[in-house]
Design a protein around this motif. Sequence first.
Motif, PDB file in Angstrom:
ATOM      1  N   GLU A 109       0.809  -1.226   0.000  1.00 57.33           N
ATOM      2  CA  GLU A 109       0.000   0.000   0.000  1.00 57.33           C
ATOM      3  C   GLU A 109       0.841   1.275   0.000  1.00 57.33           C
ATOM      4  O   GLU A 109       0.302   2.376  -0.170  1.00 57.33           O
ATOM      5  CB  GLU A 109      -0.910   0.005   1.237  1.00 57.33           C
ATOM      6  CG  GLU A 109      -1.884  -1.173   1.295  1.00 57.33           C
ATOM      7  CD  GLU A 109      -2.772  -1.228   0.064  1.00 57.33           C
ATOM      8  OE1 GLU A 109      -3.304  -0.160  -0.318  1.00 57.33           O
ATOM      9  OE2 GLU A 109      -2.906  -2.313  -0.531  1.00 57.33           O
ATOM     10  N   TRP A 164       0.795   4.477  -2.571  1.00 55.78           N
ATOM     11  CA  TRP A 164      -0.381   5.340  -2.709  1.00 55.78           C
ATOM     12  C   TRP A 164      -0.598   6.251  -1.486  1.00 55.78           C
ATOM     13  O   TRP A 164      -1.588   6.978  -1.427  1.00 55.78           O
ATOM     14  CB  TRP A 164      -1.631   4.469  -2.915  1.00 55.78           C
ATOM     15  CG  TRP A 164      -1.336   3.164  -3.602  1.00 55.78           C
ATOM     16  CD1 TRP A 164      -1.562   1.918  -3.115  1.00 55.78           C
ATOM     17  CD2 TRP A 164      -0.728   2.983  -4.888  1.00 55.78           C
ATOM     18  NE1 TRP A 164      -1.128   0.962  -4.007  1.00 55.78           N
ATOM     19  CE2 TRP A 164      -0.619   1.583  -5.110  1.00 55.78           C
ATOM     20  CE3 TRP A 164      -0.258   3.855  -5.873  1.00 55.78           C
ATOM     21  CZ2 TRP A 164      -0.065   1.046  -6.269  1.00 55.78           C
ATOM     22  CZ3 TRP A 164       0.299   3.330  -7.036  1.00 55.78           C
ATOM     23  CH2 TRP A 164       0.387   1.941  -7.222  1.00 55.78           C
ATOM     24  N   THR A 165       0.333   6.221  -0.517  1.00 57.89           N
ATOM     25  CA  THR A 165       0.081   6.926   0.748  1.00 57.89           C
ATOM     26  C   THR A 165       0.069   8.452   0.581  1.00 57.89           C
ATOM     27  O   THR A 165      -0.641   9.134   1.322  1.00 57.89           O
ATOM     28  CB  THR A 165       1.124   6.529   1.813  1.00 57.89           C
ATOM     29  OG1 THR A 165       2.444   6.776   1.309  1.00 57.89           O
ATOM     30  CG2 THR A 165       0.973   5.057   2.163  1.00 57.89           C
ATOM     31  N   ARG A 222      -3.451   9.260  -0.717  1.00 54.07           N
ATOM     32  CA  ARG A 222      -4.505   8.975   0.268  1.00 54.07           C
ATOM     33  C   ARG A 222      -4.494   9.974   1.409  1.00 54.07           C
ATOM     34  O   ARG A 222      -5.524  10.248   2.023  1.00 54.07           O
ATOM     35  CB  ARG A 222      -4.345   7.547   0.774  1.00 54.07           C
ATOM     36  CG  ARG A 222      -4.717   6.510  -0.280  1.00 54.07           C
ATOM     37  CD  ARG A 222      -4.461   5.093   0.171  1.00 54.07           C
ATOM     38  NE  ARG A 222      -4.804   4.160  -0.900  1.00 54.07           N
ATOM     39  CZ  ARG A 222      -4.527   2.870  -0.879  1.00 54.07           C
ATOM     40  NH1 ARG A 222      -3.892   2.349   0.158  1.00 54.07           N
ATOM     41  NH2 ARG A 222      -4.865   2.096  -1.889  1.00 54.07           N
ATOM     42  N   SER A 223      -3.312  10.551   1.711  1.00 54.61           N
ATOM     43  CA  SER A 223      -3.253  11.507   2.814  1.00 54.61           C
ATOM     44  C   SER A 223      -3.893  12.837   2.464  1.00 54.61           C
ATOM     45  O   SER A 223      -4.114  13.679   3.323  1.00 54.61           O
ATOM     46  CB  SER A 223      -1.789  11.726   3.232  1.00 54.61           C
ATOM     47  OG  SER A 223      -1.076  12.375   2.204  1.00 54.61           O
ATOM     48  N   GLY A 244      -6.892  12.947   1.074  1.00 57.45           N
ATOM     49  CA  GLY A 244      -8.346  12.769   1.101  1.00 57.45           C
ATOM     50  C   GLY A 244      -8.963  13.180   2.430  1.00 57.45           C
ATOM     51  O   GLY A 244      -8.293  13.456   3.405  1.00 57.45           O
TER      52      GLY A 244
END
Length: 393
Positions: A383, A386-387, A390-391, A393
């Motif tokens: 994962e 993609w961090t 995603r942070s 969002g």
Amino acid sequence: MAYYRQVGEVPQKRHTQFRDPDGRLYYEELMGEEGFSSDSSLLYHRGVPSAISSAEVWELPDQTRVPNHPLKPRHLRLHDLTTGTDAVTDRRLVLGNADVRISYVTTGGHESRTPLYRNAIGDECVYVESGSGTVETVFGVLAYRAGDYVVIPRATTHRWVPAEPSQLYAIEANSHIAPPKRYLSRYGQLLEHAPFCERDLHGPTGVHLEEGAEVEVLVKHRVGGQVVGTRYTYATHPFDVVGWDGCLYPYTFNIDDYMPITGKIHQPPPVHQVFEGHNFVICNFLPRKVDYHPLAVPVPYYHSNVDSDEVMFYVAGDYEARKGSGIGLGSISLHPGGHAHGPQPQAIEASLGAEYFEESAVMVDTFAPLDLGEGGLAVEDPEYAWTWARSLG
């Protein structure tokens, strides 16, 4: 490492007769780099150093490498990697290319001393994440402890003797490993602006003699561009050196003896460099006062290292720039050339006003792309890539 040392007994003049108390000649061995054109040491053996009685294949651990394709930043959790307890034969390959290989192993205690071993491909720089013990070599014995870099020149016969379980991060070069040239005088002395000096380097202080016949030594070498192994049997024990002198020998350097270079605004990674080899560098990021301009942003800016892959091994403290990424102690981040990387977005505002970072990491930057070894693939966090998105969002 052009820093002269003498250990044990040596004759007054090089390449002259030198005899034991019974009148027998010692056998002189010149161990030198770059075909008599660089650093060397002279060792005096009781036995003939080239007397082997057999040579057999030594099957190495899996050296398979898989390209980083599709191109992604990677997170590898080394503390989840299961290994055997031998510091040499149980290393698992994490990352590598034609210039350098990075492996990891967690040893056993005093019962898990390794076979005699030497790397005939290049120098080794082994970072001791935890544990303590000794490394016995033809030059003498080195004590190691947590935070040490153990630097072992190419073709040095040695073995690891842990006093307790030790976590070892092995950087194996296809070249020599030395301090950065910009920190050395033209004669090889570490200069005043260097972040460490010769008194921080700890080499053998006495000889280490053992008796024995038909003694096995594992040798790592290259055949057709491949990393392979041979098991030699020596007629006499390699640890028969009564004395040596010169500027080539193994040594330790502890990360706590490195003096971080800081500045008014964020300093780039080269100020943290400690060693270099062909097509790669080694840096260490340590607890330090951070940038002191009133508007400074202490965490790194986003950057594209277009000529290099960056490997960061997080070994202590709390790494401010990576909060929210899943990275913790024992993690490796691989940020490849072609990928812009930097802090997690929320870490930038959170760092403002910080005066000190309590963090320790060992970084290897390579100037050719790194492949993933079987050990790295076994502990990858799928994962991680993609961090950053995603942070947001």
